[in-house]
Enzyme design. Structure first.
Site, mmCIF file in Angstrom:
data_model
loop_
_atom_site.group_PDB
_atom_site.id
_atom_site.type_symbol
_atom_site.label_atom_id
_atom_site.label_comp_id
_atom_site.label_asym_id
_atom_site.label_seq_id
_atom_site.Cartn_x
_atom_site.Cartn_y
_atom_site.Cartn_z
ATOM 1 N N PRO A 10 41.239 21.095 -3.137
ATOM 2 C CA PRO A 10 41.835 22.443 -2.264
ATOM 3 C C PRO A 10 42.212 22.079 -0.764
ATOM 4 C CG PRO A 10 39.542 22.773 -2.951
ATOM 5 C CD PRO A 10 40.129 21.664 -3.736
ATOM 6 N N ASN A 11 43.185 22.587 -0.448
ATOM 7 C CA ASN A 11 43.600 22.637 0.966
ATOM 8 C C ASN A 11 44.093 21.310 1.526
ATOM 9 O OD1 ASN A 11 43.001 25.514 1.604
ATOM 10 N ND2 ASN A 11 40.858 24.770 1.502
ATOM 11 N N ARG A 18 46.471 20.994 8.998
ATOM 12 C CA ARG A 18 45.031 21.789 8.991
ATOM 13 C C ARG A 18 44.235 20.946 9.902
ATOM 14 N NH1 ARG A 18 41.117 20.391 3.918
ATOM 15 N NH2 ARG A 18 39.469 21.636 4.737
ATOM 16 N N TYR A 23 40.840 16.119 10.753
ATOM 17 C CA TYR A 23 41.393 15.272 9.781
ATOM 18 C C TYR A 23 42.606 14.548 10.036
ATOM 19 C CZ TYR A 23 38.574 18.412 6.942
ATOM 20 O OH TYR A 23 37.474 19.236 6.499
ATOM 21 N N ASN A 74 39.110 13.266 -3.823
ATOM 22 C CA ASN A 74 38.590 14.052 -2.644
ATOM 23 C C ASN A 74 38.760 15.418 -3.022
ATOM 24 O OD1 ASN A 74 38.474 15.128 -0.181
ATOM 25 N ND2 ASN A 74 40.050 14.031 0.726
ATOM 26 N N ALA A 77 36.410 21.092 -0.480
ATOM 27 C CA ALA A 77 35.156 21.924 -0.266
ATOM 28 C C ALA A 77 34.292 21.788 -1.711
ATOM 29 C CB ALA A 77 35.252 23.265 0.276
ATOM 30 N N HIS A 80 31.074 20.249 -2.470
ATOM 31 C CA HIS A 80 29.692 20.957 -1.987
ATOM 32 C C HIS A 80 29.263 21.718 -3.066
ATOM 33 C CE1 HIS A 80 30.944 18.555 1.506
ATOM 34 N NE2 HIS A 80 31.831 19.552 1.612
ATOM 35 N N ASP A 87 30.200 18.100 -13.599
ATOM 36 C CA ASP A 87 29.995 17.798 -14.989
ATOM 37 C C ASP A 87 30.824 17.155 -15.805
ATOM 38 O OD1 ASP A 87 27.588 19.147 -14.824
ATOM 39 O OD2 ASP A 87 28.207 20.932 -16.038
ATOM 40 N N GLU A 98 34.258 8.789 -4.574
ATOM 41 C CA GLU A 98 34.184 10.121 -4.013
ATOM 42 C C GLU A 98 34.880 9.489 -2.479
ATOM 43 O OE1 GLU A 98 30.829 11.824 -3.571
ATOM 44 O OE2 GLU A 98 31.358 13.215 -1.914
ATOM 45 N N HIS A 100 36.402 11.047 1.488
ATOM 46 C CA HIS A 100 36.530 12.162 2.342
ATOM 47 C C HIS A 100 37.088 11.650 3.522
ATOM 48 C CE1 HIS A 100 34.059 14.923 0.172
ATOM 49 N NE2 HIS A 100 33.071 13.846 0.053
ATOM 50 N N LEU A 101 38.098 12.252 4.233
ATOM 51 C CA LEU A 101 38.828 11.738 5.399
ATOM 52 C C LEU A 101 37.610 11.808 6.632
ATOM 53 C CD1 LEU A 101 42.262 13.151 5.434
ATOM 54 C CD2 LEU A 101 41.481 10.852 4.649
ATOM 55 N N SER A 102 36.988 12.919 6.567
ATOM 56 C CA SER A 102 35.940 13.182 7.576
ATOM 57 C C SER A 102 34.494 12.501 7.018
ATOM 58 C CB SER A 102 35.763 14.597 7.902
ATOM 59 O OG SER A 102 35.133 15.163 6.886
ATOM 60 N N ARG A 107 28.477 16.767 9.606
ATOM 61 C CA ARG A 107 29.185 17.868 9.923
ATOM 62 C C ARG A 107 28.088 19.211 9.658
ATOM 63 N NH1 ARG A 107 34.964 18.042 7.452
ATOM 64 N NH2 ARG A 107 35.091 19.809 8.831
ATOM 65 N N ARG A 111 28.049 21.201 4.508
ATOM 66 C CA ARG A 111 28.927 20.187 3.845
ATOM 67 C C ARG A 111 28.076 18.727 3.634
ATOM 68 N NH1 ARG A 111 34.420 21.213 5.265
ATOM 69 N NH2 ARG A 111 34.388 22.553 6.807
HETATM 70 C C1 DQA Z 1 37.041 16.546 3.188
HETATM 71 C C2 DQA Z 1 35.569 17.115 3.676
HETATM 72 C C3 DQA Z 1 35.189 18.593 2.973
HETATM 73 O O1 DQA Z 1 33.843 19.062 3.476
HETATM 74 C C4 DQA Z 1 36.176 19.656 3.293
HETATM 75 O O2 DQA Z 1 36.114 20.799 2.741
HETATM 76 C C5 DQA Z 1 37.588 19.062 2.995
HETATM 77 C C6 DQA Z 1 38.143 17.788 3.408
HETATM 78 C C7 DQA Z 1 37.210 15.462 3.729
HETATM 79 O O3 DQA Z 1 38.226 14.865 3.373
HETATM 80 O O4 DQA Z 1 36.886 15.105 4.839
HETATM 81 O O5 DQA Z 1 38.348 19.986 2.442
HETATM 82 O O6 DQA Z 1 36.911 16.546 1.789
#
Ligand code: DQA
Length: 157
Positions: A10-11, A18, A23, A74, A77, A80, A87, A98, A100-102, A107, A111
């Site tokens: 998502p997002n 964003r 990011y 990725n 959210a 978390h 599952d 897994e 994540h950019l951040s 954080r 998270r």
């Molecule tokens: C994220 C980190 C997540 O905590 C956050 O909700 C995101 C982006 C990252 O790529 O850093 O949407 O997955």
């Protein structure tokens, strides 16, 4: 035939607009383009899917079982609290990374927990615009290692 399926949650379609201070300015298409180039350098075919809905990501993981040897996830959210995704990944038989950019562990407290961590091989986090390609690089190395005859691997024993 897909070798590595990259899932963005998502997002993430809003990357570039964003929270650029967190990011970066690269778009999701930029990240996927770099990841695809990395995959091609390793002779791997990459497919990408972005979805806001956990159910779509869960279905994609199910579809990858026995068909796609590696996943990069990725989950945004959902990382978390996405127990259905947890599952689904627990029932996945290939390499799972897994992404994540951040660096979520540094954080906000909510998270800092990844519900995916127990069911993936490892994580790439905190490398910003390098993340998608580094995750594909990790996949390529892990697949090569798993395909190599016993004793030829570098990591593990
Ligand atoms: C994220 C980190 C997540 O905590 C956050 O909700 C995101 C982006 C990252 O790529 O850093 O949407 O997955």
């Amino acid at each position: 035939m897909t070798d590595v399926l990259v899932l963005s949650g998502p997002n993430l379609q809003l990357l570039g607009e964003r929270q650029p201070e967190v990011y970066g300015r690269a778009t999701l298409a930029d990240h996927v383009g770099r990841a695809t180039a990395t995959a091609e350098r390793h002779g791997l075919r990459l497919e990408h899917l972005q979805a806001d809905a956990e159910a779509v990501l869960v279905a994609a993981v199910h579809g990858a079982r026995g068909r796609v040897p590696a996943l990069v996830v990725n989950a945004g959210a959902l990382t978390h609290y996405g127990w259905s995704l947890h599952d689904a990944l627990a029932a996945y038989d290939g390499v799972a990374v897994e992404l994540h950019l951040s660096h979520p562990s540094g954080r906000e407290p909510w998270r800092r927990r990844s519900v995916l961590a127990p069911v993936v091989d490892g994580a790439v986090a905190g490398f910003g615009g390098l993340g998608y390609e580094l995750a594909v690089e990790a996949v390529a190395r892990l697949l090569a290692e798993r395909r190599a005859p016993r004793g030829d691997g570098v990591a593990g024993a």
